[in-house]
Design a protein around this motif. Structure first.
Motif, PDB file in Angstrom:
ATOM      1  N   ARG A 153       8.298   8.629   1.809  1.00  0.00           N
ATOM      2  CA  ARG A 153       8.490   7.254   2.256  1.00  0.00           C
ATOM      3  C   ARG A 153       7.446   6.319   1.645  1.00  0.00           C
ATOM      4  NH1 ARG A 153       8.272   8.214   7.258  1.00  0.00           N
ATOM      5  NH2 ARG A 153       6.027   7.861   7.417  1.00  0.00           N
ATOM      6  N   ALA A 154       6.237   6.830   1.422  1.00  0.00           N
ATOM      7  CA  ALA A 154       5.174   6.018   0.836  1.00  0.00           C
ATOM      8  C   ALA A 154       5.375   5.775  -0.656  1.00  0.00           C
ATOM      9  CB  ALA A 154       3.820   6.680   1.078  1.00  0.00           C
ATOM     10  N   GLY A 155       6.346   6.464  -1.254  1.00  0.00           N
ATOM     11  CA  GLY A 155       6.653   6.250  -2.663  1.00  0.00           C
ATOM     12  C   GLY A 155       5.650   6.850  -3.622  1.00  0.00           C
ATOM     13  N   LEU A 156       4.871   7.822  -3.183  1.00  0.00           N
ATOM     14  CA  LEU A 156       3.892   8.446  -4.064  1.00  0.00           C
ATOM     15  C   LEU A 156       4.594   9.359  -5.068  1.00  0.00           C
ATOM     16  CD1 LEU A 156       1.227   9.239  -1.354  1.00  0.00           C
ATOM     17  CD2 LEU A 156       1.004   7.574  -3.203  1.00  0.00           C
ATOM     18  N   PRO A 157       4.167   9.343  -6.327  1.00  0.00           N
ATOM     19  CA  PRO A 157       4.863  10.117  -7.370  1.00  0.00           C
ATOM     20  C   PRO A 157       4.456  11.582  -7.358  1.00  0.00           C
ATOM     21  CG  PRO A 157       3.036   8.931  -8.349  1.00  0.00           C
ATOM     22  CD  PRO A 157       3.050   8.549  -6.892  1.00  0.00           C
ATOM     23  N   TRP A 158       4.688  12.244  -6.257  1.00  0.00           N
ATOM     24  CA  TRP A 158       4.261  13.628  -6.079  1.00  0.00           C
ATOM     25  C   TRP A 158       5.462  14.536  -5.869  1.00  0.00           C
ATOM     26  CZ3 TRP A 158       0.146  12.699  -1.655  1.00  0.00           C
ATOM     27  CH2 TRP A 158      -0.899  11.918  -2.161  1.00  0.00           C
ATOM     28  N   THR A 159       5.347  15.736  -6.366  1.00  0.00           N
ATOM     29  CA  THR A 159       6.253  16.823  -5.988  1.00  0.00           C
ATOM     30  C   THR A 159       5.589  17.563  -4.830  1.00  0.00           C
ATOM     31  OG1 THR A 159       7.132  17.076  -8.217  1.00  0.00           O
ATOM     32  CG2 THR A 159       7.382  18.948  -6.722  1.00  0.00           C
ATOM     33  N   VAL A 160       6.225  17.563  -3.683  1.00  0.00           N
ATOM     34  CA  VAL A 160       5.644  18.175  -2.486  1.00  0.00           C
ATOM     35  C   VAL A 160       6.377  19.475  -2.183  1.00  0.00           C
ATOM     36  CG1 VAL A 160       5.110  17.876  -0.046  1.00  0.00           C
ATOM     37  CG2 VAL A 160       5.018  15.912  -1.603  1.00  0.00           C
ATOM     38  N   ARG A 161       5.609  20.551  -2.079  1.00  0.00           N
ATOM     39  CA  ARG A 161       6.190  21.872  -1.802  1.00  0.00           C
ATOM     40  C   ARG A 161       5.666  22.392  -0.468  1.00  0.00           C
ATOM     41  NH1 ARG A 161       4.637  24.382  -7.692  1.00  0.00           N
ATOM     42  NH2 ARG A 161       2.573  24.178  -6.719  1.00  0.00           N
ATOM     43  N   LEU A 162       6.553  22.944   0.344  1.00  0.00           N
ATOM     44  CA  LEU A 162       6.163  23.615   1.570  1.00  0.00           C
ATOM     45  C   LEU A 162       5.918  25.083   1.266  1.00  0.00           C
ATOM     46  CD1 LEU A 162       8.634  22.081   4.188  1.00  0.00           C
ATOM     47  CD2 LEU A 162       6.374  21.278   3.504  1.00  0.00           C
ATOM     48  N   VAL A 163       4.747  25.574   1.614  1.00  0.00           N
ATOM     49  CA  VAL A 163       4.341  26.949   1.290  1.00  0.00           C
ATOM     50  C   VAL A 163       4.119  27.710   2.594  1.00  0.00           C
ATOM     51  CG1 VAL A 163       2.632  28.402   0.142  1.00  0.00           C
ATOM     52  CG2 VAL A 163       3.254  26.182  -0.850  1.00  0.00           C
ATOM     53  N   ASN A 164       4.962  28.684   2.867  1.00  0.00           N
ATOM     54  CA  ASN A 164       4.812  29.540   4.041  1.00  0.00           C
ATOM     55  C   ASN A 164       3.782  30.622   3.706  1.00  0.00           C
ATOM     56  OD1 ASN A 164       5.065  31.503   6.083  1.00  0.00           O
ATOM     57  ND2 ASN A 164       7.211  31.010   6.420  1.00  0.00           N
ATOM     58  N   LEU A 165       2.631  30.578   4.346  1.00  0.00           N
ATOM     59  CA  LEU A 165       1.554  31.509   4.013  1.00  0.00           C
ATOM     60  C   LEU A 165       1.971  32.957   4.200  1.00  0.00           C
ATOM     61  CD1 LEU A 165      -1.414  31.813   3.134  1.00  0.00           C
ATOM     62  CD2 LEU A 165      -2.019  31.827   5.567  1.00  0.00           C
TER      63      LEU A 165
ATOM     64  N   LEU B 136      -1.671   9.337   6.738  1.00  0.00           N
ATOM     65  CA  LEU B 136      -2.008  10.537   5.963  1.00  0.00           C
ATOM     66  C   LEU B 136      -1.731  10.416   4.470  1.00  0.00           C
ATOM     67  CD1 LEU B 136      -3.182  13.399   6.784  1.00  0.00           C
ATOM     68  CD2 LEU B 136      -2.711  11.786   8.622  1.00  0.00           C
ATOM     69  N   PRO B 137      -0.608   9.843   4.014  1.00  0.00           N
ATOM     70  CA  PRO B 137      -0.413   9.744   2.567  1.00  0.00           C
ATOM     71  C   PRO B 137      -1.556   9.015   1.868  1.00  0.00           C
ATOM     72  CG  PRO B 137       1.653   9.322   3.698  1.00  0.00           C
ATOM     73  CD  PRO B 137       0.594   9.391   4.757  1.00  0.00           C
ATOM     74  N   GLY B 138      -2.077   7.947   2.471  1.00  0.00           N
ATOM     75  CA  GLY B 138      -3.198   7.231   1.876  1.00  0.00           C
ATOM     76  C   GLY B 138      -4.462   8.077   1.825  1.00  0.00           C
ATOM     77  N   VAL B 139      -4.702   8.855   2.879  1.00  0.00           N
ATOM     78  CA  VAL B 139      -5.867   9.746   2.893  1.00  0.00           C
ATOM     79  C   VAL B 139      -5.772  10.757   1.755  1.00  0.00           C
ATOM     80  CG1 VAL B 139      -7.032  11.563   4.195  1.00  0.00           C
ATOM     81  CG2 VAL B 139      -6.309   9.470   5.355  1.00  0.00           C
ATOM     82  N   LEU B 140      -4.610  11.364   1.598  1.00  0.00           N
ATOM     83  CA  LEU B 140      -4.438  12.372   0.548  1.00  0.00           C
ATOM     84  C   LEU B 140      -4.552  11.752  -0.843  1.00  0.00           C
ATOM     85  CD1 LEU B 140      -1.539  14.540   2.032  1.00  0.00           C
ATOM     86  CD2 LEU B 140      -4.008  14.837   2.274  1.00  0.00           C
ATOM     87  N   ALA B 141      -4.012  10.540  -1.010  1.00  0.00           N
ATOM     88  CA  ALA B 141      -4.134   9.853  -2.294  1.00  0.00           C
ATOM     89  C   ALA B 141      -5.599   9.580  -2.622  1.00  0.00           C
ATOM     90  CB  ALA B 141      -3.335   8.555  -2.269  1.00  0.00           C
ATOM     91  N   GLN B 142      -6.370   9.210  -1.618  1.00  0.00           N
ATOM     92  CA  GLN B 142      -7.795   8.961  -1.808  1.00  0.00           C
ATOM     93  C   GLN B 142      -8.515  10.239  -2.250  1.00  0.00           C
ATOM     94  OE1 GLN B 142      -9.776   7.803   1.780  1.00  0.00           O
ATOM     95  NE2 GLN B 142     -11.781   7.614   0.830  1.00  0.00           N
ATOM     96  N   VAL B 143      -8.196  11.360  -1.599  1.00  0.00           N
ATOM     97  CA  VAL B 143      -8.827  12.633  -1.969  1.00  0.00           C
ATOM     98  C   VAL B 143      -8.464  13.009  -3.407  1.00  0.00           C
ATOM     99  CG1 VAL B 143      -8.870  15.109  -1.477  1.00  0.00           C
ATOM    100  CG2 VAL B 143      -8.954  13.459   0.406  1.00  0.00           C
TER     101      VAL B 143
END
Length: 394
Positions: free
Chosen positions: A31-43, A364-371
């Motif tokens: 929704r934030a429009g960040l150009p990321w590929t996001v993967r869910l990883v089941n540990l 959270l999206p902004g926090v992760l972008a900052q990191v």
């Protein structure tokens, strides 16, 4: 920061809240429009891809925990947590080597942990396999349960904390201020921010409820709880929505109970937020997700804290009292008195919930972008175990 990035969200299915938080965060990033590929990883799938544990025991590692929660068999889980943590330390070497291989094969640009207990292994494996890739832990509890639960001392770990208490715990653990990120609450799905039904009274009538009667929603997660039977028996004159999740036997037992007030007994529904909109207060366990959902819906809560309460959830009852958003009992034996008190003073309790402004899923999206932006600085790899092929945990 520019260009495509790959972000891994690590979760497991113990309790269900970790997966739900990961799904909510993935949707928020999109929704934030960040150009990321996001993967869910089941540990669990990374550490046991051949399902050796299931073949040996007939169940997934998470199943034992989830069944205990559904049956209310939670006494002793504090001691079992210590045993689990000892086993995780015992298997730390093989765990790190398996994770190193996974990171080398998948090459994420950022790893976000949504789980407790495994953060040292996750961080050390990532730092040795892919130096410079940042690691963030998003607490899906309102507080840490030290030691070695969410916040690990001595590792390069960013943490996102959904309460002032958790922020202070991170400081006390020695994390630098640059690695502590405060959010305004727990991650919730988008539908908990949707407007209420246009005509709540008509929706209540459609479902067989009295539109003018104070209504409680009783909710204990996706598997329900046998505690709901005792609650329903003690509240024959209170209009209730009883959400049983996948527990059909519990739903049948609740439908068979006599009651003088209208009741709605529900099986599993993905539309929990819309159902909560029809209630005036919440009765359930003090889980961080259900509490946060109820307060977001402006529902004052009735919860219990006693020796059966999960150790990582005991602070949550204190959070309820500190913020004035509900009543905390030592058992549900006096739930009728708690309901009477809450209904009598419902405007005050509701006003307290309205003072809470949880925007974590938007923060959270902004926090992760900052990191990610800050991760361009050189990072020193940790001195951990060498990578060995074909490592196995089970």
């Amino acid at each position: 920061m520019s260009g495509q990035r790959t972000v891994d969200l690590v979760y497991f299915d113990a309790g269900g809240g970790h997966r739900a938080s990961a799904i909510a965060l993935k949707a928020a990033i999109a929704r934030a429009g960040l150009p990321w590929t996001v993967r869910l990883v089941n540990l669990r799938e990374v550490l046991d891809p051949a399902q050796r544990f299931r073949r040996m025991t007939g169940m997934e590692p998470e199943d034992y925990y989830n069944k205990r929660i559904a049956r209310g068999w939670t006494v002793g889980l504090a001691q079992e947590l210590k045993l689990l943590q000892a086993m995780i330390r015992w298997w730390h070497g093989p765990t790190v080597r398996l994770l190193q291989q996974h990171w080398l094969a998948t090459e994420p640009d950022l790893v976000v942990s949504m789980i407790p207990n495994f953060n040292r292994g996750l961080r050390e494996s990532l730092a040795s396999a892919l130096p410079g890739v940042p690691f963030v832990t998003v607490l899906t509890d309102l507080a840490d349960h030290p030691p070695r639960f969410w916040i690990e001392k001595g590792i390069d770990q960013h943490v996102v904390c959904g309460s002032a208490h958790a922020v202070q715990q991170a400081r006390d653990a020695g994390l630098p201020a640059t690695h502590i990120h405060a959010s305004s609450g727990m991650l919730l799905r988008d539908d908990f921010y949707a407007p209420p039904p246009a005509d709540r009274a008509a929706e209540r009538r459609r479902l067989g409820l009295d539109p003018d009667r104070p209504t409680g929603i009783v909710l204990f997660g996706g598997q329900g709880s046998k505690a709901m039977l005792g609650i329903a028996k003690r509240l024959p004159d209170t209009q209730l929505i009883l959400a049983c999740g996948h527990n059909t036997a519990l739903a049948d037992a609740l439908r068979a109970l006599p009651a003088r007030a209208p009741r709605l007994v529900l099986g599993f529904t993905p539309d929990v937020a819309r159902t909560m909109h029809l209630a005036d207060f919440f009765i359930g366990k003090p889980g961080p997700g259900s509490l946060s959902e109820a307060v977001q819906m402006h529902l004052p809560v009735i919860v219990v804290r006693n020796r059966w309460t999960l150790p990582q959830e005991r602070y949550n009852a204190q959070w309820v009292q500190e913020n004035g958003v509900g009543v905390v009992l030592t058992s549900f034996a006096k739930v009728d008195r708690a309901v009477a008190e809450l209904v009598r003073d419902l405007p005050r309790y509701r006003a307290a919930t309205e003072r809470m402004h949880n925007r974590a899923v938007f923060e959270l999206p902004g926090v992760l972008a900052q990191v990610l932006n800050q991760s361009e600085a050189p990072t020193v790899a940790l001195d951990v175990l060498p990578i060995e092929p074909h490592s196995k945990v089970f």
